[in-house]
Design a protein around this motif. Structure first.
Motif, PDB file in Angstrom:
ATOM      1  N   GLY A  70       0.802  -1.216   0.000  1.00 54.16           N
ATOM      2  CA  GLY A  70       0.000   0.000   0.000  1.00 54.16           C
ATOM      3  C   GLY A  70       0.836   1.268   0.000  1.00 54.16           C
ATOM      4  O   GLY A  70       0.366   2.338  -0.409  1.00 54.16           O
ATOM      5  N   VAL A  71       2.101   1.189   0.446  1.00 54.34           N
ATOM      6  CA  VAL A  71       3.004   2.348   0.445  1.00 54.34           C
ATOM      7  C   VAL A  71       3.274   2.823  -0.980  1.00 54.34           C
ATOM      8  O   VAL A  71       3.578   3.996  -1.215  1.00 54.34           O
ATOM      9  N   PHE A  72       3.142   1.906  -1.936  1.00 57.82           N
ATOM     10  CA  PHE A  72       3.350   2.217  -3.353  1.00 57.82           C
ATOM     11  C   PHE A  72       2.537   3.435  -3.780  1.00 57.82           C
ATOM     12  O   PHE A  72       3.054   4.359  -4.428  1.00 57.82           O
ATOM     13  N   THR A  73       1.259   3.489  -3.420  1.00 62.50           N
ATOM     14  CA  THR A  73       0.401   4.593  -3.854  1.00 62.50           C
ATOM     15  C   THR A  73       0.767   5.901  -3.158  1.00 62.50           C
ATOM     16  O   THR A  73       0.683   6.978  -3.763  1.00 62.50           O
ATOM     17  N   ILE A  74       1.179   5.827  -1.897  1.00 59.67           N
ATOM     18  CA  ILE A  74       1.596   7.035  -1.172  1.00 59.67           C
ATOM     19  C   ILE A  74       2.805   7.671  -1.859  1.00 59.67           C
ATOM     20  O   ILE A  74       2.863   8.890  -2.049  1.00 59.67           O
ATOM     21  N   CYS A  75       3.763   6.836  -2.247  1.00 60.45           N
ATOM     22  CA  CYS A  75       4.965   7.337  -2.913  1.00 60.45           C
ATOM     23  C   CYS A  75       4.630   7.991  -4.250  1.00 60.45           C
ATOM     24  O   CYS A  75       5.200   9.034  -4.599  1.00 60.45           O
ATOM     25  N   ILE A  76       3.708   7.401  -5.006  1.00 63.10           N
ATOM     26  CA  ILE A  76       3.329   7.961  -6.303  1.00 63.10           C
ATOM     27  C   ILE A  76       2.731   9.356  -6.119  1.00 63.10           C
ATOM     28  O   ILE A  76       3.055  10.295  -6.864  1.00 63.10           O
ATOM     29  N   VAL A  77       1.865   9.521  -5.152  1.00 56.18           N
ATOM     30  CA  VAL A  77       1.249  10.827  -4.885  1.00 56.18           C
ATOM     31  C   VAL A  77       2.322  11.855  -4.531  1.00 56.18           C
ATOM     32  O   VAL A  77       2.315  12.988  -5.033  1.00 56.18           O
ATOM     33  N   ILE A  78       3.264  11.475  -3.671  1.00 54.14           N
ATOM     34  CA  ILE A  78       4.321  12.405  -3.248  1.00 54.14           C
ATOM     35  C   ILE A  78       5.201  12.796  -4.430  1.00 54.14           C
ATOM     36  O   ILE A  78       5.523  13.983  -4.627  1.00 54.14           O
ATOM     37  N   PHE A  79       5.587  11.825  -5.253  1.00 51.22           N
ATOM     38  CA  PHE A  79       6.458  12.107  -6.396  1.00 51.22           C
ATOM     39  C   PHE A  79       5.805  13.093  -7.362  1.00 51.22           C
ATOM     40  O   PHE A  79       6.448  14.027  -7.843  1.00 51.22           O
ATOM     41  N   ILE A  80       4.534  12.865  -7.675  1.00 47.27           N
ATOM     42  CA  ILE A  80       3.839  13.751  -8.618  1.00 47.27           C
ATOM     43  C   ILE A  80       3.687  15.153  -8.035  1.00 47.27           C
ATOM     44  O   ILE A  80       3.866  16.157  -8.741  1.00 47.27           O
ATOM     45  N   ALA A  81       3.385  15.235  -6.745  1.00 49.00           N
ATOM     46  CA  ALA A  81       3.220  16.546  -6.105  1.00 49.00           C
ATOM     47  C   ALA A  81       4.524  17.343  -6.146  1.00 49.00           C
ATOM     48  O   ALA A  81       4.520  18.544  -6.448  1.00 49.00           O
ATOM     49  N   VAL A  82       5.640  16.690  -5.866  1.00 52.78           N
ATOM     50  CA  VAL A  82       6.938  17.378  -5.908  1.00 52.78           C
ATOM     51  C   VAL A  82       7.284  17.781  -7.336  1.00 52.78           C
ATOM     52  O   VAL A  82       7.842  18.863  -7.576  1.00 52.78           O
ATOM     53  N   MET A  83       6.955  16.927  -8.315  1.00 54.38           N
ATOM     54  CA  MET A  83       7.193  17.270  -9.711  1.00 54.38           C
ATOM     55  C   MET A  83       6.431  18.527 -10.103  1.00 54.38           C
ATOM     56  O   MET A  83       6.954  19.402 -10.811  1.00 54.38           O
ATOM     57  N   ILE A  84       5.190  18.655  -9.645  1.00 55.54           N
ATOM     58  CA  ILE A  84       4.398  19.849  -9.930  1.00 55.54           C
ATOM     59  C   ILE A  84       5.060  21.089  -9.338  1.00 55.54           C
ATOM     60  O   ILE A  84       5.152  22.141  -9.993  1.00 55.54           O
ATOM     61  N   LEU A  85       5.546  20.983  -8.113  1.00 57.20           N
ATOM     62  CA  LEU A  85       6.206  22.124  -7.466  1.00 57.20           C
ATOM     63  C   LEU A  85       7.456  22.551  -8.242  1.00 57.20           C
ATOM     64  O   LEU A  85       7.676  23.751  -8.455  1.00 57.20           O
ATOM     65  N   CYS A  86       8.267  21.597  -8.673  1.00 55.16           N
ATOM     66  CA  CYS A  86       9.473  21.914  -9.444  1.00 55.16           C
ATOM     67  C   CYS A  86       9.121  22.547 -10.783  1.00 55.16           C
ATOM     68  O   CYS A  86       9.761  23.512 -11.219  1.00 55.16           O
ATOM     69  N   SER A  87       8.113  22.005 -11.442  1.00 55.58           N
ATOM     70  CA  SER A  87       7.703  22.523 -12.746  1.00 55.58           C
ATOM     71  C   SER A  87       7.183  23.948 -12.647  1.00 55.58           C
ATOM     72  O   SER A  87       7.514  24.814 -13.466  1.00 55.58           O
ATOM     73  N   GLU A  88       6.386  24.232 -11.625  1.00 53.33           N
ATOM     74  CA  GLU A  88       5.840  25.579 -11.461  1.00 53.33           C
ATOM     75  C   GLU A  88       6.937  26.575 -11.072  1.00 53.33           C
ATOM     76  O   GLU A  88       6.911  27.733 -11.505  1.00 53.33           O
ATOM     77  N   LYS A  89       7.902  26.136 -10.274  1.00 48.54           N
ATOM     78  CA  LYS A  89       9.035  26.991  -9.940  1.00 48.54           C
ATOM     79  C   LYS A  89       9.848  27.308 -11.190  1.00 48.54           C
ATOM     80  O   LYS A  89      10.304  28.450 -11.387  1.00 48.54           O
TER      81      LYS A  89
END
Length: 404
Positions: free
Chosen positions: A370-389
């Motif tokens: 189940g940790v698999f899905t938590i990691c996916i959410v975190i990775f995408i969220a950080v990618m969005i932050l980097c892209s917007e920066k």
């Protein structure tokens, strides 16, 4: 002839996609058949990606020496032989050995074709090029699921994919003369609208600026690392998540994960048309938000049917991100540095592909799938932050340039 060459490039990307999704779809059965621990799948995945990193780093020299056509032919030949090796492999050790040429075969051709299309073709061609990769990546799990559900033989799935690769090799072999003719006769390239100092750290001549000193390059590298980390992690552990958490059988899980690649493929086909009206930057942002939505659906304690929807939505969201980021490279950082930065981006992408899935495999082997899905959410969220920066930095740089 240029049209025929573009079709051949599309076929080459089908050959790149075919093996990429096989291991994740087959691993639940391979693990049992070979009596291997679950994290061994991550090790195999890492070896494949490590070979890809090595070949991509030396791709510039190889492409310069032999040309894109010959490198593409030899690379596809290496992957076909490696896939045949997977069919005959009697143990995990042999799978690891075969994983090395499988990765080496992908790196040089991937970097070469991406840079060629980004430099000489418009955005819709880049999206459609990666759409053809999605066709290969979608067919892989479908073919594997057919053999797993029939006689539970993952080996036959690898054999069929190897056979398809050998057919593509014949096409590439007979097309080798076409590459030289088109390259020598073609004068088409995308006009560079940013030949001068673009988004630089200081007011210095371009020749004194290192690519890593250009504003936003490091953020772009992180974005590529996270994108490919997400794509590869969903690919490798998606089936295992459905089997262990949602209670599906291996064949059904492989079929459902193939829908993830169908989402990527269909999304890139549609994106190719949308690029005529919408900018790359807008498509990247929209794709990231869509992918995050799909990841949240997987995270929530919903029925298995919603997991299928989650995989498709993630695929649709990821679809425009990678090709649009690649095509933005000359516009973001200038054509004088685009080839070098393209190499950095591909290296970052393969680093994400190499290390993030096995890290997730190690974590879930000591906790829960189940940790698999938590990691996916975190990775995408950080990618969005980097892209917007990155977007903010580029916008500020453009405004400063206009004021000079």
């Amino acid at each position: 002839m240029a049209v025929y060459l573009l079709l051949i490039i599309y076929l080459a990307f089908i050959s790149l996609g075919l093996p990429d999704s096989l291991l994740g779809a087959a691993w639940p059965v391979m693990q049992s058949d070979l009596s291997a621990p679950i994290e061994t799948g991550g090790i195999l995945f890492m070896m494949i990606a490590f070979g890809t990193i090595i070949s991509s780093l030396v791709s510039g020299r190889i492409l310069k020496l032999f040309g894109t056509g010959k490198v593409t032919f030899v690379s596809v030949l290496m992957t076909a032989i490696a896939l045949l090796g997977f069919y005959f492999a009697p143990s995990v050790i042999w799978l690891i050995i075969c994983a090395i040429p499988l990765g080496l075969g992908a790196g040089a051709v991937d970097a070469g074709l991406n840079n060629y299309v980004a430099t000489h073709y418009k955005a819709h061609h880049m999206s459609w090029l990666h759409c053809f990769w999605g066709i290969g990546a979608s067919l892989g799990p479908i073919i594997m699921a057919y053999f797993i559900s029939g006689d539970n033989s993952w080996r036959n799935g690898y054999l069929v994919i190897a056979g398809i690769q050998f057919v593509l090799i014949l096409i590439l072999f007979f097309s080798l003369p076409l590459w030289n003719k088109v390259i020598h006769n073609s004068t088409h390239s995308i006009p560079d609208q940013n030949e001068d100092e673009i988004y630089l750290m200081k007011d210095e001549p371009i020749k004194k600026i290192k690519p890593t000193q250009i504003k936003g390059v490091k953020l772009a590298l992180v974005s590529f690392l996270l994108y490919c980390g997400v794509e590869a992690t969903v690919n490798l552990w998606g089936s295992s998540f459905l089997v262990n958490i949602k209670g599906l059988n291996a064949a059904t899980a492989a079929s459902w994960v193939s829908m993830y690649f169908v989402g990527i493929t269909a999304g890139r086909l549609i994106t190719g048309f949308i690029t005529f009206k919408i900018t790359n930057r807008t498509l990247i942002r929209s794709g990231q938000i869509t992918a995050l939505t799909g990841a949240v659906i997987l995270l929530l304690p919903l029925s298995a049917f919603f997991s299928l929807a989650g995989f498709i939505i993630i695929g649709l969201g990821l679809a425009p991100i990678f090709p649009c980021m690649l095509h933005e490279t000359p516009s973001r950082f200038g054509r004088k540095h685009s080839q070098t930065i393209m190499g950095y981006q591909m290296a970052a992408a393969y680093t994400g592909t190499t290390f993030m899935p096995p890290v997730i495999g190690f974590i879930v082997s000591h906790t829960t799938m189940g940790v698999f899905t938590i990691c996916i959410v975190i990775f995408i969220a950080v990618m969005i932050l980097c892209s917007e920066k990155l977007n903010s930095l580029l916008k500020t740089s453009q405004l400063l340039k206009q004021e000079r």
